[in-house]
Structure formats: C-alpha cells, structure tokens
Design an enzyme around this catalytic site. Structure first.
Site, PDB file in Angstrom:
ATOM      1  N   HIS A  39      48.799  43.513  36.419  1.00  0.00           N
ATOM      2  CA  HIS A  39      49.932  44.947  37.954  1.00  0.00           C
ATOM      3  C   HIS A  39      50.599  44.310  38.881  1.00  0.00           C
ATOM      4  CE1 HIS A  39      45.856  45.086  39.910  1.00  0.00           C
ATOM      5  NE2 HIS A  39      46.483  45.918  40.255  1.00  0.00           N
ATOM      6  N   HIS A  67      50.579  45.157  42.249  1.00  0.00           N
ATOM      7  CA  HIS A  67      49.688  45.315  43.499  1.00  0.00           C
ATOM      8  C   HIS A  67      49.481  43.788  44.610  1.00  0.00           C
ATOM      9  CE1 HIS A  67      47.075  49.386  43.818  1.00  0.00           C
ATOM     10  NE2 HIS A  67      48.076  49.242  44.160  1.00  0.00           N
ATOM     11  N   ASP A  77      48.127  42.199  46.249  1.00  0.00           N
ATOM     12  CA  ASP A  77      46.418  41.283  45.877  1.00  0.00           C
ATOM     13  C   ASP A  77      46.750  40.393  44.819  1.00  0.00           C
ATOM     14  OD1 ASP A  77      45.949  43.445  45.106  1.00  0.00           O
ATOM     15  OD2 ASP A  77      43.761  43.601  45.464  1.00  0.00           O
ATOM     16  N   HIS A  78      47.398  41.195  43.903  1.00  0.00           N
ATOM     17  CA  HIS A  78      47.387  40.239  42.535  1.00  0.00           C
ATOM     18  C   HIS A  78      48.817  38.959  42.302  1.00  0.00           C
ATOM     19  CE1 HIS A  78      44.429  42.631  40.915  1.00  0.00           C
ATOM     20  NE2 HIS A  78      44.420  43.957  41.522  1.00  0.00           N
ATOM     21  N   ASP A 123      42.316  46.530  37.300  1.00  0.00           N
ATOM     22  CA  ASP A 123      42.529  46.340  38.580  1.00  0.00           C
ATOM     23  C   ASP A 123      42.065  47.921  37.542  1.00  0.00           C
ATOM     24  OD1 ASP A 123      41.562  44.768  39.433  1.00  0.00           O
ATOM     25  OD2 ASP A 123      42.896  46.459  41.501  1.00  0.00           O
TER      26      ASP A 123
END
Length: 316
Positions: free
Chosen positions: A93, A95, A97-98, A206
């Site tokens: 996804h 986000h 942090d990814h 996640d």
C-alpha cells in the site's frame, strides 16, 4: 517463561540454516525452494534496530522485493544483494513508511550498479502515478547521472503497474498473487502470496484481522504477519486508538494462525504502543496458539522447503 518458549520454538521445531546469501542470484539457494529475509520489521518510528517495512524473497533465480521502507537499500547491501539483481518490486500500500526508501533504492541503486533495464513495480491504485511523479521530481538528477556518470537511462526508469486482486507476476516458475486485506481507511491494501516449486510464502502487509487473507494463505509454508501490541485498557478516546484499530492484535493474529496452520508464523511490522515489548507479544501468542511462531527481527531469514528453518543475522 516467554523467553524459554521462544528458545524452544527455535531449537526444537526448526533446523538452523547454515549459509548467508553470498551472490546476487544463487540458483540453488542451498537447496531451498524459497528464501525470505526480513529487511525491515519496523513502523514509521525511526528506530535503529527496526528499519522500515521491507522483505526480500528469493525463489530460484528470481529476486523480489516487497515494500521499500526506510533503509531497505542498506539492508540489501548488507546481504550483498545489488539493485541490478532485483527482478521486481511489489508495494502492499502507499503509506509512507512502506515507500519512503524507494527513491534511495532506485536512484542510488541505479547509480552504484549501473542497472541496464527498468525496474518493474507493482502496487495498488495510485502507485503508477506516484512513480511517474517521482521520476519527474528527480528529472534533473537523472539527466546529470546519464551525462556525467555515464549510466544507462533505461536502468533509471520505473515501470509501474497498478494491480488488482489476482496473479500479478508469473515468470521462471515463480507466481505472485495479490489479495486484498483490510487496512481501512487505506483502500486498496494488498497482501501477497509467492509460490515456487510446490511451496508458498504469504506476506500480510498491513491489515486488521482479514478473512480474505486466511482464504489466500491456506496451505502456505510460511506466514509473515503484522502485529500491534497495546495496553488492554486503551480506550477509543485515546489519541493512539486509531493505530490499534488499523492493525492486528496478537489475539487476532492467533485466530489467523489457527485457521491457516502454516509451518511457521512470523510477526513482522511490529507496532508497539506505549512501550509494550516483544516479550508481551510472545506471551499473548503462546496463550492463544500452540503452533510454531517467532517474532521477526531485521535481517532474520527463513529457508522454505520441506521444513522451514530460521537464521538470525550474524549466526554462522
């Protein structure tokens, strides 16, 4: 007791793998069908012991990366895996942090390896737009690198496909299946099932408790699943409650493990609210699940074949 259980799981249930990855593409992988290395097991928190979410999967001659969190390039260099050996990148996804490590992985990796071909990227709706804009944002740097450092322009390109649930990659006997998970309000968000030589690995991405994940994870050898640990007294009015609501508690993860029955379950993307420790994750898991499991660490790797073996970074 938690530490004793953890040690017993490692010593009694699994054989310890004896070799690190020494080459970019090891066709035998020491007789292993699939090798999985946790490059980063962390969250948006800038921790030195848990880098951003990223997982390396090697199957035969195929080298795949799942998510590109903070520090993924450094972790790959520790393993002697170079950017020009990557066959594809898959995003669960969008986000930050990814994906925050993507620019470093791509631009620095291209510069230091002089990759000759574009990197295929697969991700949810919006991934292609993101990488198109990244290439526009770094157009000046890319032009200078080609003119001054004499690197191949094709190697600095990202070719991205926005995916839907189903088979998204199939080559050299390796199949990657994307499936929807529940990371509301992040829609869509995917987990991935990787199949090769009669074996399978599932990465949850996640997610909250997901029945769809269970459906796609049935029959897998290795299940890498996210987790959140928080005080049992956390109220809906708490400013961090929304974090808990977006992820999977150990008790919920145990329901998934029981339904899937993997040879090994691994906790990844370890979200710790208000200082709760990994030992508490172990304790809650052993109270609710009797199968083999381990709390993941950065650079911990798993060799998947007829058995699943574990090796921590630095072990011989």
């Amino acid at each position: 007791m938690a530490r004793l259980y953890f040690t017993s799981v490692l010593l009694l249930s699994f054989l310890v793998s004896s070799a690190q990855v020494n080459t970019n593409k090891d066709s035998s992988l020491n007789g292993t069908a699939i090798k999985v290395t946790l490059l980063g097991t962390g969250t948006p928190q800038p921790l030195m012991d848990r880098f951003g979410p990223s997982t390396l999967v090697q199957a035969g001659n195929t080298v795949l990366l799942f998510d590109a969190g903070r520090g993924c390039l450094q972790r790959l260099r520790q393993l002697k895996i170079e950017y020009d050996s990557l066959d594809a990148l898959f995003l669960t996804h969008l986000h930050s942090d990814h994906i925050v490590g993507l620019s470093d992985l791509w631009l620095t990796g291209w510069l230091i390896t002089d990759r000759k071909t574009p990197l295929p990227v697969f991700g949810p709706a919006g991934a292609r737009q993101m990488t198109d804009y990244l290439q526009k944002a770094y157009a000046f740097d890319m032009k200078i690198r080609v003119e001054d450092d004499n690197v191949a322009i094709e190697g600095g390109q990202l070719v991205t496909t926005d995916i839907k649930e189903g088979i998204v990659y199939e080559k050299n006997g390796v199949k990657v299946i994307a499936f929807l998970v529940d990371h509301y309000p992040v829609i869509p968000a995917f987990g991935y099932r990787i199949e090769y030589a009669g074996h399978a690995v599932v990465l949850s991405g996640d997610t909250r408790y997901s029945a769809n994940l269970i459906r796609f994870a049935k029959g897998t050898d290795l299940l890498v699943h996210e987790v959140v640990i928080a005080p049992g007294t956390l109220k809906v009015t708490d400013p961090k409650y929304h974090i808990l609501a977006h992820h999977t508690t150990p008790e919920q993860a145990c329901r998934v493990f029981k339904a899937v029955q993997p040879k090994l379950a691994v906790y990844d993307h370890i979200v710790r609210l208000y200082g709760h420790s990994p030992d508490e994750i172990i304790k809650l898991t052993q109270l609710n699940y009797s199968g083999p499991f381990v709390v993941g660490e950065d650079l911990m790797n798993f060799s998947v074949g007829d058995t699943v073996t574990i090796k921590r970074w630095g072990e011989k």
